[in-house]
Design an enzyme around this catalytic site. Structure first.
Site, mmCIF file in Angstrom:
data_model
loop_
_atom_site.group_PDB
_atom_site.id
_atom_site.type_symbol
_atom_site.label_atom_id
_atom_site.label_comp_id
_atom_site.label_asym_id
_atom_site.label_seq_id
_atom_site.Cartn_x
_atom_site.Cartn_y
_atom_site.Cartn_z
ATOM 1 N N CYS A 2 0.821 -1.200 0.000
ATOM 2 C CA CYS A 2 0.000 0.000 0.000
ATOM 3 C C CYS A 2 0.860 1.257 0.000
ATOM 4 C CB CYS A 2 -0.876 0.042 1.249
ATOM 5 S SG CYS A 2 -1.844 -1.433 1.483
ATOM 6 N N ARG A 27 4.724 0.462 -6.262
ATOM 7 C CA ARG A 27 4.741 -0.454 -5.125
ATOM 8 C C ARG A 27 3.771 -1.613 -5.313
ATOM 9 N NH1 ARG A 27 6.645 2.695 -0.533
ATOM 10 N NH2 ARG A 27 5.392 1.512 0.931
ATOM 11 N N TRP A 74 -2.949 -2.568 -1.575
ATOM 12 C CA TRP A 74 -2.561 -3.924 -1.961
ATOM 13 C C TRP A 74 -3.241 -4.825 -0.944
ATOM 14 C CZ3 TRP A 74 0.384 -8.008 0.145
ATOM 15 C CH2 TRP A 74 0.787 -8.974 -0.781
ATOM 16 N N ASN A 98 -1.262 1.445 5.880
ATOM 17 C CA ASN A 98 -0.393 0.460 5.233
ATOM 18 C C ASN A 98 0.080 -0.487 6.321
ATOM 19 O OD1 ASN A 98 1.557 -0.973 3.824
ATOM 20 N ND2 ASN A 98 3.062 0.703 3.871
ATOM 21 N N GLY A 99 -0.072 -1.799 6.107
ATOM 22 C CA GLY A 99 0.375 -2.765 7.113
ATOM 23 C C GLY A 99 -0.769 -3.667 7.524
ATOM 24 N N GLU A 479 16.670 -17.279 -10.296
ATOM 25 C CA GLU A 479 16.233 -15.908 -10.577
ATOM 26 C C GLU A 479 15.543 -15.849 -11.942
ATOM 27 O OE1 GLU A 479 15.678 -13.224 -9.204
ATOM 28 O OE2 GLU A 479 15.926 -11.609 -10.648
ATOM 29 N N LYS A 483 11.833 -14.456 -12.445
ATOM 30 C CA LYS A 483 11.519 -13.350 -13.365
ATOM 31 C C LYS A 483 10.389 -13.752 -14.296
ATOM 32 C CE LYS A 483 12.795 -10.515 -12.031
ATOM 33 N NZ LYS A 483 13.539 -10.438 -10.843
ATOM 34 N N GLU A 486 6.981 -14.180 -12.444
ATOM 35 C CA GLU A 486 6.473 -12.899 -11.935
ATOM 36 C C GLU A 486 5.739 -12.101 -13.008
ATOM 37 O OE1 GLU A 486 9.136 -10.641 -8.686
ATOM 38 O OE2 GLU A 486 10.244 -11.068 -10.513
ATOM 39 N N HIS A 502 16.269 -36.202 -9.964
ATOM 40 C CA HIS A 502 15.604 -36.536 -8.696
ATOM 41 C C HIS A 502 14.170 -36.035 -8.665
ATOM 42 C CE1 HIS A 502 19.352 -38.055 -7.199
ATOM 43 N NE2 HIS A 502 19.940 -36.909 -7.500
ATOM 44 N N LYS A 601 6.030 -4.170 -4.799
ATOM 45 C CA LYS A 601 7.460 -3.867 -4.910
ATOM 46 C C LYS A 601 8.144 -3.987 -3.557
ATOM 47 C CE LYS A 601 11.111 -2.336 -7.036
ATOM 48 N NZ LYS A 601 11.774 -3.429 -7.791
HETATM 49 C C1 G6P Z 1 9.113 -8.226 -3.462
HETATM 50 C C2 G6P Z 1 9.528 -7.711 -4.826
HETATM 51 C C3 G6P Z 1 10.786 -8.432 -5.299
HETATM 52 C C4 G6P Z 1 11.884 -8.295 -4.253
HETATM 53 C C5 G6P Z 1 11.429 -8.763 -2.862
HETATM 54 C C6 G6P Z 1 12.411 -8.350 -1.796
HETATM 55 O O1 G6P Z 1 8.659 -9.526 -3.581
HETATM 56 O O2 G6P Z 1 8.489 -7.894 -5.774
HETATM 57 O O3 G6P Z 1 11.228 -7.873 -6.529
HETATM 58 O O4 G6P Z 1 12.986 -9.054 -4.657
HETATM 59 O O5 G6P Z 1 10.182 -8.156 -2.523
HETATM 60 O O6 G6P Z 1 12.397 -6.947 -1.711
HETATM 61 P P1 G6P Z 1 13.596 -6.079 -1.166
HETATM 62 O O7 G6P Z 1 13.119 -4.669 -1.278
HETATM 63 O O8 G6P Z 1 13.828 -6.509 0.247
HETATM 64 O O9 G6P Z 1 14.779 -6.353 -2.043
#
Ligand code: G6P
Length: 606
Positions: A2, A27, A74, A98-99, A479, A483, A486, A502, A601
């Protein structure tokens, strides 16, 4: 997560609230709303989905108040619909939050028994009713908020306006970040300085437990012990930041392309380019005697830590423990005092990472953090902060922050190797010179970007994709899978290539593409054997390698050859093709690349 904004202005503030919310869009959110107080009366406008829906609703029913709060939501408790969108309000008070209020259930039950009528499924609504009750009893707004804050459990940031009070706004912070912006006869609240950038560059951050009473000309901050306190007003650099896409279609594309430049900036901060030696400012940990390194992070930042584990163990012979923060915070891991705990976070606000930081501090560890936002909570609670100089990252899927995190970690691993006597000065100079080459290698890859458009067609609309890698390419495979899932919503999994037989090999058939990250290192032949196993079962291999002959000789459905780099820097180089592959697949599929569904974010709740 949020986003919160609040403005005590001198003209109608609704449009400015929307502008600030636009800057918080990155965000991640699924509904939005604003509320203003006009001639003492609260008004509100909310909409599901993107801000353009809110703008449309506001055009139809404008709000004219000069004091207002806004929110991008969010969803945590309750579906993302108009009813659950913030602000929540009664005729006395409007709140954005927010929270998470963890004890909202017992609070709600109690309030309902006392006659409160709830309209939403949110945890936030209890705050509104609690404050209203206090006001009804005759408390002033400040007393009402203070009384309610003591009843709330959980992590939150709040902005609150009151009916009958055109020159008053209250903000509170416990866990989730909240900044005060100081203007000319105007005052602001915001989740971060980026939101406030168009209005002011004079920003102070509330500390945990603080609340603030704002008027247009003053800010009175009270700490958790009830004492009035001063918090430093900084000149924020956010106003200088251009939050636009430049010539790119998406922020993610812009940020992928910025990598040569920002890795260069980050390297400039951590190495002496005249001597090719590592020089880490404001970091006085002695690696020589360090018994152990503990790394914790979430998401992409965790994968950066996983790459670093290979580096620290191989080049510095330093034992590393690493875990995702959401697990480590509850594992009750024993830690020998005097170790180093290292946290990696783009935002510096991730709730789980922060919780592990506090746990490690209680276990008497030195605490260091690699963050992109230097004013963040994780940075402020660390003994040493190692900034990534990536600039603001707006795309939800992390790209340039990841490679900048790797850059800092690579420098740190070299330093550790030298101090522990496993890297000679000559080797240090050689490794640094290899790091300095990375921006050039990445630029070469970016020049071949068009090749990924075709490759992406092979992935688009597939149900599952596997990513394989060995050694430090294994986290890059993880990763890569993250990606892709996501931003394209294709199910993807990363595996250590040796684990293929396995389990995941059962999935292989002609419909499951397998992306193999295989630099020509000492593990290359082993990975080739795993590729053979995939090919023998009709699997479609997409090979990422630095070996032209292998790419030509092996039967793959497609391949991409990156410039040959040093084994040490390969994770940085191979990070880029897997970003481009995910990006172009998502573009081909037409998803919302910069704000993928359900993702945030900066994750400030558990
Ligand atoms: C969220 C974001 C990711 C990020 C992760 C950790 O899931 O969508 O892109 O890697 O949080 O965030 P940070 O700000 O701690 O790197």
């Amino acid at each position: 997560m949020c986003g919160i904004v609040g403005i005590l202005g001198t003209e109608p503030v609704a449009e400015d609230l929307i502008d600030a919310l636009k800057r918080l869009e990155y965000r991640g959110y699924d509904s939005a709303g604003v509320s203003t107080v006009e001639n003492g009366v609260l008004g509100r406008c909310r909409a599901k989905g993107k801000l353009k829906n809110l703008q449309k609703a506001l055009n139809e029913a404008p709000l004219q108040g000069h004091a207002g709060i806004g929110h991008t939501r969010w969803a945590t408790h309750g579906a993302p619909n108009v009813t659950n969108a913030h602000p929540h309000m009664t005729d006395r008070v409007a709140v954005v939050h927010n929270g998470i209020i963890e004890n909202f259930k017992p609070l709600r039950e109690r309030l309902e028994k006392e006659g409160a009528k709830f309209e939403t499924d949110t945890d936030t609504e209890v705050i509104v009713h609690l404050i209203s009750l206090e006001l009804k009893k005759g408390s002033a707004p400040e007393q009402a908020v203070q009384a309610v804050l003591t009843q709330l459990e959980g992590a939150f940031a709040l902005a609150i306006i009151f009916a009958g009070h055109d020159d008053l706004m209250i903000g509170a912070r416990r866990g989730s970040p909240l900044a005060i912006g100081y203007g000319e006869k105007e005052m602001y609240l915001g989740s971060d300085a980026i939101a406030l950038a168009p209005f002011t560059d004079r920003v102070a951050y509330l500390e945990d437990g603080d609340w603030v009473r704002l008027s247009r000309t003053s800010a009175t901050i009270i700490d958790e012990r009830g004492q009035e306190v001063e918090r430093t007003i900084n000149r924020s650099t956010a106003s200088a930041m251009l939050v636009d896409k430049g010539n790119h279609r998406h922020f993610m594309a812009k940020e992928i392309h910025q990598q040569p430049e920002v890795i260069g900036h980050t390297l400039g901060h951590y190495v002496d380019l005249a001597t090719n030696r590592v020089q880490i400012p404001d970091f006085d940990i002695d690696f020589k005697t360090l018994p152990r390194l503990t790394i914790s992070a979430c998401g992409t930042a965790y994968y950066a830590g996983l790459v670093a584990k290979y580096w620290f163990e191989k080049y510095a012979r330093l034992p590393v423990e690493i875990d995702v923060a959401s697990e480590m915070r509850y594992r009750e891991a024993p830690m020998e005092p005097g170790g180093l705990a290292l946290f990696i976070s783009q935002s510096g606000e991730t709730a789980d990472t922060l919780a592990v930081l506090r746990y490690c501090r209680a276990q008497k560890q030195h605490v260091a953090a690699i963050v992109n936002v230097t004013e963040s909570t994780i940075a402020r609670e660390s003994d040493a902060t190692l900034p990534t100089l990536a600039g603001p990252e707006i795309g939800v899927a992390s790209t340039k922050a990841f490679t900048c995190q790797l850059t800092v970690l690579a420098c740190l691993a070299i330093k550790a190797g030298v101090e522990r006597g496993h890297i000679s000065i000559e080797q240090e100079m050689e490794l640094v010179s290899q790091l300095v080459e990375v921006p050039r290698h990445i630029s070469t890859i970016l020049n071949d970007e068009h090749l990924f458009e075709k490759m992406a067609h092979g992935l688009a609309h597939k149900r599952d994709v596997l990513y394989l890698g060995r050694g430090s390419s294994f986290p890059i495979a993880l990763e890569g899978a993250l990606k892709l899932k996501e931003i394209s919503y294709i199910h993807a999994e990363g595996y250590a290539a040796g684990e293929l037989k396995h389990g995941p090999i059962a999935l292989i058939d002609e419909d499951v593409p397998v992306v193999v990250v295989a630099p020509k290192d000492n593990l290359f032949e082993k990975t080739v054997s795993n590729m053979e196993e995939v090919a023998a079962r009709g699997g479609q291999i997409i090979l990422m390698t630095d070996d032209k002959e292998a790419a030509a000789s092996f039967t793959t459905s497609s391949s991409f050859v990156v410039p040959r780099a040093h084994e040490f820097t390969n994770p940085l180089v191979f990070a880029v093709p897997i970003q481009l592959l995910a990006y172009h697949t998502a573009v081909f599929m037409g998803t919302d690349v910069d704000q993928p569904r359900n993702l945030a974010k900066s994750v400030t709740v558990e």
